[in-house]
Scaffold this motif. Structure first.
Motif, PDB file in Angstrom:
ATOM      1  N   UNK A 131       0.834  -1.212   0.000  1.00 42.16           N
ATOM      2  CA  UNK A 131       0.000   0.000   0.000  1.00 42.16           C
ATOM      3  C   UNK A 131       0.865   1.256   0.000  1.00 42.16           C
ATOM      4  N   UNK A 132       1.875   1.303   0.879  1.00 40.83           N
ATOM      5  CA  UNK A 132       2.721   2.495   0.977  1.00 40.83           C
ATOM      6  C   UNK A 132       3.570   2.660  -0.280  1.00 40.83           C
ATOM      7  N   UNK A 133       4.016   1.545  -0.878  1.00 35.74           N
ATOM      8  CA  UNK A 133       4.786   1.632  -2.119  1.00 35.74           C
ATOM      9  C   UNK A 133       3.936   2.230  -3.242  1.00 35.74           C
ATOM     10  N   UNK A 134       2.680   1.799  -3.337  1.00 36.90           N
ATOM     11  CA  UNK A 134       1.786   2.336  -4.370  1.00 36.90           C
ATOM     12  C   UNK A 134       1.531   3.820  -4.143  1.00 36.90           C
ATOM     13  N   UNK A 135       1.245   4.203  -2.891  1.00 34.83           N
ATOM     14  CA  UNK A 135       1.006   5.612  -2.581  1.00 34.83           C
ATOM     15  C   UNK A 135       2.239   6.450  -2.894  1.00 34.83           C
ATOM     16  N   UNK A 136       3.430   5.927  -2.556  1.00 36.06           N
ATOM     17  CA  UNK A 136       4.670   6.658  -2.814  1.00 36.06           C
ATOM     18  C   UNK A 136       4.864   6.888  -4.309  1.00 36.06           C
ATOM     19  N   UNK A 137       4.577   5.860  -5.118  1.00 36.26           N
ATOM     20  CA  UNK A 137       4.718   5.997  -6.567  1.00 36.26           C
ATOM     21  C   UNK A 137       3.735   7.023  -7.134  1.00 36.26           C
ATOM     22  N   UNK A 138       2.512   6.999  -6.612  1.00 30.89           N
ATOM     23  CA  UNK A 138       1.507   7.955  -7.084  1.00 30.89           C
ATOM     24  C   UNK A 138       1.927   9.388  -6.756  1.00 30.89           C
ATOM     25  N   UNK A 139       2.366   9.610  -5.528  1.00 30.39           N
ATOM     26  CA  UNK A 139       2.770  10.961  -5.116  1.00 30.39           C
ATOM     27  C   UNK A 139       4.015  11.399  -5.885  1.00 30.39           C
ATOM     28  N   UNK A 140       4.958  10.447  -6.101  1.00 29.24           N
ATOM     29  CA  UNK A 140       6.150  10.780  -6.883  1.00 29.24           C
ATOM     30  C   UNK A 140       5.769  11.159  -8.312  1.00 29.24           C
ATOM     31  N   UNK A 141       4.772  10.459  -8.881  1.00 30.38           N
ATOM     32  CA  UNK A 141       4.292  10.802 -10.222  1.00 30.38           C
ATOM     33  C   UNK A 141       3.702  12.200 -10.267  1.00 30.38           C
ATOM     34  N   UNK A 142       2.959  12.554  -9.218  1.00 27.91           N
ATOM     35  CA  UNK A 142       2.393  13.911  -9.144  1.00 27.91           C
ATOM     36  C   UNK A 142       3.507  14.945  -9.082  1.00 27.91           C
ATOM     37  N   UNK A 143       4.539  14.662  -8.266  1.00 26.37           N
ATOM     38  CA  UNK A 143       5.666  15.589  -8.149  1.00 26.37           C
ATOM     39  C   UNK A 143       6.382  15.748  -9.489  1.00 26.37           C
ATOM     40  N   UNK A 144       6.539  14.633 -10.221  1.00 22.65           N
ATOM     41  CA  UNK A 144       7.189  14.699 -11.532  1.00 22.65           C
ATOM     42  C   UNK A 144       6.378  15.551 -12.509  1.00 22.65           C
ATOM     43  N   UNK A 145       5.050  15.393 -12.495  1.00 24.45           N
ATOM     44  CA  UNK A 145       4.196  16.187 -13.381  1.00 24.45           C
ATOM     45  C   UNK A 145       4.278  17.671 -13.044  1.00 24.45           C
ATOM     46  N   UNK A 146       4.269  17.966 -11.750  1.00 25.93           N
ATOM     47  CA  UNK A 146       4.379  19.368 -11.337  1.00 25.93           C
ATOM     48  C   UNK A 146       5.704  19.966 -11.806  1.00 25.93           C
ATOM     49  N   UNK A 147       6.771  19.168 -11.710  1.00 25.64           N
ATOM     50  CA  UNK A 147       8.084  19.651 -12.139  1.00 25.64           C
ATOM     51  C   UNK A 147       8.134  19.811 -13.656  1.00 25.64           C
ATOM     52  N   UNK A 148       7.505  18.860 -14.379  1.00 22.59           N
ATOM     53  CA  UNK A 148       7.521  18.907 -15.848  1.00 22.59           C
ATOM     54  C   UNK A 148       6.821  20.141 -16.381  1.00 22.59           C
ATOM     55  N   UNK A 149       5.765  20.560 -15.706  1.00 26.77           N
ATOM     56  CA  UNK A 149       5.005  21.719 -16.158  1.00 26.77           C
ATOM     57  C   UNK A 149       5.369  22.992 -15.395  1.00 26.77           C
ATOM     58  N   UNK A 150       6.460  22.891 -14.592  1.00 25.88           N
ATOM     59  CA  UNK A 150       6.945  24.049 -13.820  1.00 25.88           C
ATOM     60  C   UNK A 150       5.814  24.720 -13.063  1.00 25.88           C
ATOM     61  N   UNK A 151       5.075  23.902 -12.349  1.00 25.83           N
ATOM     62  CA  UNK A 151       3.889  24.411 -11.661  1.00 25.83           C
ATOM     63  C   UNK A 151       4.160  24.567 -10.165  1.00 25.83           C
ATOM     64  N   UNK A 152       4.061  25.758  -9.652  1.00 25.33           N
ATOM     65  CA  UNK A 152       4.069  26.058  -8.217  1.00 25.33           C
ATOM     66  C   UNK A 152       5.217  25.342  -7.476  1.00 25.33           C
ATOM     67  N   UNK A 153       6.364  26.012  -7.398  1.00 24.45           N
ATOM     68  CA  UNK A 153       7.559  25.431  -6.779  1.00 24.45           C
ATOM     69  C   UNK A 153       7.316  25.026  -5.325  1.00 24.45           C
ATOM     70  N   UNK A 154       6.595  25.851  -4.583  1.00 25.96           N
ATOM     71  CA  UNK A 154       6.308  25.538  -3.178  1.00 25.96           C
ATOM     72  C   UNK A 154       5.512  24.245  -3.070  1.00 25.96           C
ATOM     73  N   UNK A 155       4.541  24.080  -3.975  1.00 31.28           N
ATOM     74  CA  UNK A 155       3.729  22.859  -3.968  1.00 31.28           C
ATOM     75  C   UNK A 155       4.585  21.645  -4.317  1.00 31.28           C
ATOM     76  N   UNK A 156       5.528  21.822  -5.278  1.00 24.38           N
ATOM     77  CA  UNK A 156       6.426  20.726  -5.637  1.00 24.38           C
ATOM     78  C   UNK A 156       7.242  20.258  -4.432  1.00 24.38           C
ATOM     79  N   UNK A 157       7.798  21.233  -3.713  1.00 24.16           N
ATOM     80  CA  UNK A 157       8.604  20.893  -2.542  1.00 24.16           C
ATOM     81  C   UNK A 157       7.780  20.184  -1.477  1.00 24.16           C
ATOM     82  N   UNK A 158       6.547  20.637  -1.289  1.00 24.21           N
ATOM     83  CA  UNK A 158       5.672  20.001  -0.295  1.00 24.21           C
ATOM     84  C   UNK A 158       5.383  18.556  -0.669  1.00 24.21           C
ATOM     85  N   UNK A 159       5.146  18.331  -1.972  1.00 19.14           N
ATOM     86  CA  UNK A 159       4.851  16.972  -2.444  1.00 19.14           C
ATOM     87  C   UNK A 159       6.084  16.070  -2.271  1.00 19.14           C
ATOM     88  N   UNK A 160       7.284  16.602  -2.562  1.00 21.76           N
ATOM     89  CA  UNK A 160       8.497  15.806  -2.422  1.00 21.76           C
ATOM     90  C   UNK A 160       8.767  15.444  -0.957  1.00 21.76           C
TER      91      UNK A 160
END
Length: 241
Positions: A131-160
Motif C-alpha cells: 500500500x505504501x509503495x503504491x502511494x509513494x509511486x503515485x505521489x512521486x508521479x504527481x511531483x514529476x508532473x508538477x516539475x515537468x510543467x513548472x507548476x508552483x515550486x512551493x507545492x512541488x517541494x511540499x509533495x516531495x
C-alpha cells in the motif's frame, strides 16, 4: 595517606573494568555442552504432574499451556540456534497414555498458534509495504508532473517532502519484515518440537539411529502439514487495522 589509598582503589577498579571488558566465553561450546547432541537440541524439564504443564484453569478438550512451563521452554530455546530441531524431554509425572496425548497436543497447539500469529504479522507487514509503495509511486508521479510543467515550486517541494515521508516508512517496514521473518523461523522451530516422556533424567548421548528417527519424524510431520494445506486451501480472514 588517604589520598594515596583512594588513588590505588580507583586504579584497581579501572584495572577490573579492563579485565571484564576483555573477558569472553566459548559460546558454541556452552551450547554444545548444554543443549546439542547428534544434530538435535534437548530441553529437559522436571514436573510433578499434568498441572505443571497444562494450565489448571483449562477445561477438558480446550487445554492451554501453563505460563511458567512455556516461559521455561522459551527461555531455553532462546539459546538454541534455529537450525537445530528441538526435543522436549518431560521428566517425571508418571503420566497415562491419555495424559501424554493431551500434553503433546497442548504443546504443539500452543506453539502452532504462536507460529500462526507470526504468519499474520508477516501478511499485514507485506500488505502495508504494498500500500505504501503504491502511494509513494503515485505521489512521486504527481511531483514529476508538477516539475515537468513548472507548476508552483512551493507545492512541488511540499509533495516531495511527502514522498520522502512515505519512503522512510517503507524502509522501516522492510527492516521490520526482516525481524518478523526471523521471529517466524524461531516460532516454527518451537512449533515443530518433538515431545518425549521419561520417568527419570538420563544424561547420556542419544544413539545416532534414534536421533535420525526423531529428525525424520519432525520434518515428516511438517511435510504432511504442508501437503495438506496445499490440497485443502483455507482462506484466513484478516481484520482491518
Amino acid at each position: 595517606m588517604k589520598g594515596y589509598n583512594k588513588f590505588q582503589n580507583r586504579k584497581r577498579l579501572r584495572k577490573n573494568i579492563r579485565k571484564f571488558s576483555r573477558k569472553t566465553v566459548d559460546y558454541a561450546k556452552y551450547m554444545r555442552d548444554i543443549y546439542i547432541e547428534n544434530g538435535l537440541a534437548f530441553i529437559s524439564c522436571k514436573v510433578k504432574g499434568i498441572d505443571d504443564i497444562v494450565d489448571p484453569y483449562s477445561v477438558e478438550e480446550y487445554e492451554w499451556l501453563n505460563a511458567d512451563f512455556a516461559r521455561y521452554i522459551e527461555s531455553n530455546a532462546a539459546y538454541i540456534p534455529t537450525e537445530y530441531p528441538i526435543v522436549l524431554e518431560i521428566i517425571g509425572g508418571h503420566f497415562t497414555d491419555k495424559q501424554k496425548d493431551i500434553i503433546e497436543e497442548t504443546i504443539l497447539d500452543y506453539y502452532g498458534l504462536s507460529l500462526g500469529d507470526k504468519q499474520i504479522d508477516l501478511y499485514r507487514n507485506r500488505r502495508k509495504i504494498v500500500i505504501i509503495a503504491i502511494i509513494s509511486l503515485i505521489i512521486f508521479g504527481i511531483a514529476w508532473l508538477l516539475d515537468a510543467f513548472s507548476y508552483n515550486t512551493v507545492l512541488q517541494e511540499s509533495v516531495m517532502i511527502l514522498v520522502w515521508f512515505f519512503v522512510e516508512d517503507l524502509v522501516e517496514l522492510v527492516l521490520d519484515r526482516l525481524d518478523l521473518r526471523e521471529e517466524k523461523t524461531d516460532a516454527a522451530q518451537l512449533a515443530s518440537v518433538a515431545v518425549r516422556f521419561s520417568d527419570k533424567f538420563i544424561d547420556e548421548p542419544v544413539p545416532d539411529e534414534e536421533a535420525e528417527e526423531i529428525i525424520a519424524e519432525i520434518f515428516e510431520e511438517d511435510a504432511e502439514e504442508i501437503e495438506n494445506s496445499l490440497s485443502e486451501p483455507e482462506e484466513i480472514e484478516e481484520e482491518d487495522e
